[in-house]
Design a protein around this motif. Structure first.
Motif, PDB file in Angstrom:
ATOM      1  N   MET A 170       0.832  -1.215   0.000  1.00 58.24           N
ATOM      2  CA  MET A 170       0.000   0.000   0.000  1.00 58.24           C
ATOM      3  C   MET A 170       0.864   1.262   0.000  1.00 58.24           C
ATOM      4  O   MET A 170       0.600   2.215  -0.742  1.00 58.24           O
ATOM      5  CB  MET A 170      -0.913   0.001   1.224  1.00 58.24           C
ATOM      6  CG  MET A 170      -1.960  -1.077   1.202  1.00 58.24           C
ATOM      7  SD  MET A 170      -3.357  -0.688   0.125  1.00 58.24           S
ATOM      8  CE  MET A 170      -4.426   0.138   1.260  1.00 58.24           C
ATOM      9  N   ASP A 171       1.892   1.266   0.825  1.00 60.85           N
ATOM     10  CA  ASP A 171       2.754   2.456   0.919  1.00 60.85           C
ATOM     11  C   ASP A 171       3.387   2.789  -0.418  1.00 60.85           C
ATOM     12  O   ASP A 171       3.559   3.958  -0.770  1.00 60.85           O
ATOM     13  CB  ASP A 171       3.856   2.234   1.965  1.00 60.85           C
ATOM     14  CG  ASP A 171       3.367   2.484   3.377  1.00 60.85           C
ATOM     15  OD1 ASP A 171       2.211   2.898   3.540  1.00 60.85           O
ATOM     16  OD2 ASP A 171       4.145   2.273   4.315  1.00 60.85           O
ATOM     17  N   ARG A 172       3.754   1.768  -1.162  1.00 60.29           N
ATOM     18  CA  ARG A 172       4.457   1.998  -2.413  1.00 60.29           C
ATOM     19  C   ARG A 172       3.530   2.487  -3.522  1.00 60.29           C
ATOM     20  O   ARG A 172       3.974   3.202  -4.425  1.00 60.29           O
ATOM     21  CB  ARG A 172       5.148   0.708  -2.853  1.00 60.29           C
ATOM     22  CG  ARG A 172       6.004   0.931  -4.085  1.00 60.29           C
ATOM     23  CD  ARG A 172       6.895  -0.225  -4.412  1.00 60.29           C
ATOM     24  NE  ARG A 172       7.568   0.028  -5.680  1.00 60.29           N
ATOM     25  CZ  ARG A 172       8.228  -0.860  -6.369  1.00 60.29           C
ATOM     26  NH1 ARG A 172       8.348  -2.076  -5.908  1.00 60.29           N
ATOM     27  NH2 ARG A 172       8.792  -0.556  -7.512  1.00 60.29           N
ATOM     28  N   LEU A 173       2.237   2.139  -3.454  1.00 62.33           N
ATOM     29  CA  LEU A 173       1.394   2.329  -4.625  1.00 62.33           C
ATOM     30  C   LEU A 173       0.304   3.390  -4.516  1.00 62.33           C
ATOM     31  O   LEU A 173      -0.065   3.992  -5.515  1.00 62.33           O
ATOM     32  CB  LEU A 173       0.735   0.986  -5.009  1.00 62.33           C
ATOM     33  CG  LEU A 173       1.697  -0.102  -5.486  1.00 62.33           C
ATOM     34  CD1 LEU A 173       0.963  -1.420  -5.657  1.00 62.33           C
ATOM     35  CD2 LEU A 173       2.369   0.302  -6.789  1.00 62.33           C
ATOM     36  N   VAL A 174      -0.263   3.596  -3.333  1.00 59.56           N
ATOM     37  CA  VAL A 174      -1.470   4.435  -3.283  1.00 59.56           C
ATOM     38  C   VAL A 174      -1.139   5.898  -3.001  1.00 59.56           C
ATOM     39  O   VAL A 174      -0.137   6.223  -2.360  1.00 59.56           O
ATOM     40  CB  VAL A 174      -2.482   3.916  -2.242  1.00 59.56           C
ATOM     41  CG1 VAL A 174      -2.802   2.458  -2.494  1.00 59.56           C
ATOM     42  CG2 VAL A 174      -1.988   4.106  -0.815  1.00 59.56           C
ATOM     43  N   ASP A 175      -2.020   6.783  -3.519  1.00 57.64           N
ATOM     44  CA  ASP A 175      -1.895   8.228  -3.299  1.00 57.64           C
ATOM     45  C   ASP A 175      -2.735   8.678  -2.109  1.00 57.64           C
ATOM     46  O   ASP A 175      -2.384   9.621  -1.415  1.00 57.64           O
ATOM     47  CB  ASP A 175      -2.336   9.003  -4.544  1.00 57.64           C
ATOM     48  CG  ASP A 175      -1.537   8.602  -5.772  1.00 57.64           C
ATOM     49  OD1 ASP A 175      -0.318   8.435  -5.636  1.00 57.64           O
ATOM     50  OD2 ASP A 175      -2.130   8.446  -6.852  1.00 57.64           O
ATOM     51  N   HIS A 176      -3.881   8.044  -1.923  1.00 60.43           N
ATOM     52  CA  HIS A 176      -4.724   8.380  -0.774  1.00 60.43           C
ATOM     53  C   HIS A 176      -5.578   7.176  -0.404  1.00 60.43           C
ATOM     54  O   HIS A 176      -5.575   6.158  -1.111  1.00 60.43           O
ATOM     55  CB  HIS A 176      -5.602   9.609  -1.062  1.00 60.43           C
ATOM     56  CG  HIS A 176      -6.625   9.430  -2.140  1.00 60.43           C
ATOM     57  ND1 HIS A 176      -7.966   9.346  -1.896  1.00 60.43           N
ATOM     58  CD2 HIS A 176      -6.495   9.317  -3.487  1.00 60.43           C
ATOM     59  CE1 HIS A 176      -8.622   9.208  -3.041  1.00 60.43           C
ATOM     60  NE2 HIS A 176      -7.756   9.187  -4.017  1.00 60.43           N
ATOM     61  N   LEU A 177      -6.278   7.251   0.725  1.00 61.39           N
ATOM     62  CA  LEU A 177      -6.989   6.104   1.293  1.00 61.39           C
ATOM     63  C   LEU A 177      -8.465   6.409   1.509  1.00 61.39           C
ATOM     64  O   LEU A 177      -8.825   7.518   1.932  1.00 61.39           O
ATOM     65  CB  LEU A 177      -6.389   5.718   2.655  1.00 61.39           C
ATOM     66  CG  LEU A 177      -4.904   5.381   2.738  1.00 61.39           C
ATOM     67  CD1 LEU A 177      -4.493   5.236   4.199  1.00 61.39           C
ATOM     68  CD2 LEU A 177      -4.594   4.089   1.984  1.00 61.39           C
ATOM     69  N   PHE A 178      -9.306   5.418   1.229  1.00 62.17           N
ATOM     70  CA  PHE A 178     -10.672   5.406   1.742  1.00 62.17           C
ATOM     71  C   PHE A 178     -10.622   4.591   3.036  1.00 62.17           C
ATOM     72  O   PHE A 178     -10.338   3.390   3.002  1.00 62.17           O
ATOM     73  CB  PHE A 178     -11.644   4.751   0.765  1.00 62.17           C
ATOM     74  CG  PHE A 178     -11.929   5.555  -0.475  1.00 62.17           C
ATOM     75  CD1 PHE A 178     -11.797   6.937  -0.475  1.00 62.17           C
ATOM     76  CD2 PHE A 178     -12.353   4.940  -1.635  1.00 62.17           C
ATOM     77  CE1 PHE A 178     -12.057   7.695  -1.608  1.00 62.17           C
ATOM     78  CE2 PHE A 178     -12.629   5.674  -2.779  1.00 62.17           C
ATOM     79  CZ  PHE A 178     -12.477   7.055  -2.767  1.00 62.17           C
ATOM     80  N   VAL A 179     -10.871   5.253   4.155  1.00 55.91           N
ATOM     81  CA  VAL A 179     -10.803   4.591   5.460  1.00 55.91           C
ATOM     82  C   VAL A 179     -12.216   4.244   5.907  1.00 55.91           C
ATOM     83  O   VAL A 179     -13.032   5.135   6.162  1.00 55.91           O
ATOM     84  CB  VAL A 179     -10.129   5.487   6.515  1.00 55.91           C
ATOM     85  CG1 VAL A 179      -9.996   4.744   7.834  1.00 55.91           C
ATOM     86  CG2 VAL A 179      -8.758   5.946   6.030  1.00 55.91           C
TER      87      VAL A 179
END
Length: 631
Positions: free
Chosen positions: A498-507
């Protein structure tokens, strides 16, 4: 204390060798990570150590005072028994008393509780019961009376993990704990707790995992099975990668030297027999050793995913006031979002909060209770689900792939046949004619990924894609997704991924609340810990309302005003600047990997790479500050 010694272990399945003549030792307190490609014998080696499999040749010695405990990927249960009976199926009187206590507590029977209280005192079981309660609570096991046969795959894995930890917790003084992918089906909070638990317990551990953060947090030594051999590396995953690269470079140099010698010796061996009658017998024997070395192939094959992506139009997905519930359980309450081109979104939350349901609603596989989900005409979904392949026992790998297409178009033109494409996915010709039912879990996952890409998607939805994939395949998948031009929506408990690929999160916070966090998972956890500190610290009365609001809506709370024109311009410029810097850094990396560079050139490139990293950190911090104004 010495736990295990193995000398010259060899194991094959049919004509295929898994490992040959490997030797290793395990001492008390060792915490070892075992990694390898799928299908080369990781799980088999663990089963040999427990006595469930036997090696073809070699010697294995295990200290008579050591108990070997195995946590398997496919745990075995008494299906007709309930969870409580399976967890405490140890026959130990203390364990039986604790089982009675847990059953009485769950049923609320006051008379039964009174009777079992005396037994708990008699056996001195209270200290261990507290540890049992912690394990059950952290793994969210609240269904102790349910039959194991009725549980989901994730619930079964958590029950098996609880049983393993409780068994070693009762007496782990001389236990060798073997764990095969323990983090599969655990949410991130459970994984972090398991890290702390294993570090806090004085256990000796041999662990198979694809979770690199977990590997680094728990293990201090790495073993790798590769090309029938075992290689050992002291230190963390990064050290392993550096040492492996150096080893491969050395081996390649050795093979090149052997090839040169082989060419000379081959000419000598081809001379007439008469000319060789007086030659040294040892030289003839040595020739065959040189020949074998010269013909060694170091196959560091990598999964290559050059997909010809369908064109993605201006309209992608618009979700407007989407509501979804199952009875009293709320999944979404007024979810609003418009996806942009090239967006990379991570989806996180505890198990059972509705992440998979959310993915299904976006794809139209499941209906929302109310609201609209408008999908653009050009969107082609590629859905990597947890369900995996629909296995047909009588179908071979290549036959299965051909049910999707006979050939596959490449991004740079041309096409590949199904057989060629399978080879790129690390399925050699002999493996292509294997029946689907005979594939390992990781091989099935790899085949599933291949078939999804056959649909030429431009919006990838990946639901727990890292489960059962080996680390080499994961690394290449990450490289592919980094360059992928379409949209990516990822549900994963793999924090590194996740750290390497995503720009933002749906929590997914639960009760239908979904927050949009501007950053990756590690940034979210840092923010979350800061908020927990603020909550636990005594705050001034006037600030209490603001603090509560920030916890309820972390992103919206900051946006108190609209961004100015100047700030909008700066925000756009920052995005462009960061993209240019990333491109420049990649080019520098490629240049530095070229052979024959002068020292001055290397020094100059290294200095510039450091400058770019610092610039990116500064610009990313400013970008995060400004992004809060645009929410």
């Amino acid at each position: 204390m010495h736990y295990v010694s193995a000398e010259g272990l060899t194991k094959s399945f049919g004509v295929t060798p898994l490992f040959r003549n490997i030797t290793f030792h395990i001492n008390e307190g060792d915490k070892i990570g075992l990694i390898a490609r799928n299908g080369v014998g990781k799980s088999t080696l663990l089963r040999i150590l427990t006595g469930k499999e036997t090696p073809d040749t070699g010697k294995l010695w295990i200290n008579k005072d050591v108990t070997v405990a195995l946590f398997e990927q496919e745990p075995g249960f008494k299906e007709d028994k309930n969870v409580l009976e399976n967890i405490f199926d140890a026959g130990n009187p203390v364990m039986n008393v604790i089982r009675e206590y847990e059953a009485a507590t769950e049923s609320g029977d006051a008379d039964a509780l009174g009777r079992v209280f005396e037994k708990m005192d008699e056996f001195g079981a209270w200290d261990f019961e507290a540890k049992v309660q912690q394990i059950l609570a952290k793994l969210n096991i609240t269904y102790l009376q349910s039959k194991v046969g009725d549980l989901s795959g994730g619930q079964r894995k958590r029950v098996a993990l609880a049983k393993t930890l409780i068994d070693i917790g009762f007496d782990h003084k001389h236990t060798l704990l073997l764990m095969d992918e323990p983090t599969n089906h655990l949410d991130v909070e459970m994984i972090e707790w398991l890290e702390h638990y294993l570090n806090g317990e004085n256990v000796t551990l041999l662990l198979v995992t694809h979770d690199r953060y977990f590997l680094d947090a728990v293990c201090d030594e790495i073993w790798e099975l590769e090309r029938e051999n075992m290689y050992t590396y002291k230190g963390d995953y990064e050290n392993y990668m550096e040492k492996k690269a150096a080893r491969l470079e050395s081996e390649n140099a050795s093979i090149e030297k052997a090839k040169n010698t082989y060419r000379k010796e081959l000419e000598w061996m081809r001379k007439q027999p008469k000319a060789r009658t007086t030659k040294s017998k040892s030289r003839q024997d040595n020739f065959y050793e040189v020949e074998a070395r010269a013909k060694t192939k170091i196959e560091d094959a990598q999964l290559q995913l050059q997909v010809k992506m369908s064109r993605l139009g201006g309209k992608i997905i618009e979700a407007k006031k989407v509501y979804k519930s199952y009875g009293d359980k709320k999944i979404l309450t007024g979810f609003d979002y418009t996806f942009s081109k090239g967006e990379r979104v991570g989806v996180i939350g505890k198990n059972g909060v509705g992440k998979s349901t959310f993915l299904n609603i976006l794809q139209g596989l499941e209906a929302a209770d109310s609201g609209k989900v408008n999908v653009g005409d050009t969107v082609v979904f590629g859905n990597f689900s947890q369900q995996g392949l629909a296995i047909k026992d009588n179908l071979r790998v290549i036959e299965y792939v051909k049910t999707f297409a006979e050939s596959f178009p490449l991004a740079k033109g041309g096409s590949l046949s199904a057989a060629q494409f399978l080879e790129l996915f690390l399925f050699p010709p002999e493996k292509q004619y294997t029946y689907l039912a005979s594939l390992s879990g990781g091989e099935k996952k790899r085949l599933q990924l291949l078939t999804i890409l056959f649909t030429n998607p431009n919006f990838l939805i990946l639901d727990e894609p890292t489960n059962d994939l080996d680390l080499p395949t994961l690394a290449v998948l990450e490289n592919f997704l980094s360059d992928y031009q379409g949209c990516v929506l990822i549900v994963s408990h793999d924090r590194y991924f996740m750290d390497r690929l995503v720009d933002h999160l749906f929590v997914f916070d639960g009760d239908g609340v979904v927050s949009d966090f501007p950053g990756n998972y590690t940034q979210y956890r840092l923010w979350q810990k800061e908020e927990e500190k603020k909550q636990s610290a005594p705050a001034p009365v006037p600030a209490a309302k603001a603090s509560t609001a920030a916890v309820a809506a972390p992103v919206e709370a900051v946006a108190k005003r609209k961004p100015s024109f100047k700030e909008k311009k700066e925000f756009e410029d920052l995005q462009k600047d960061m993209a240019k810097l990333e491109t420049e850094r990649e080019k520098i990396g490629e240049q530095m990997s070229e052979a024959g560079l002068a020292f001055e050139q290397i020094s100059k490139l290294s200095t510039r790479a450091t400058e770019i990293t610092q610039l990116l950190e500064e610009k990313e911090m400013r970008w995060l500050e400004l992004s809060e104004l645009f929410e």
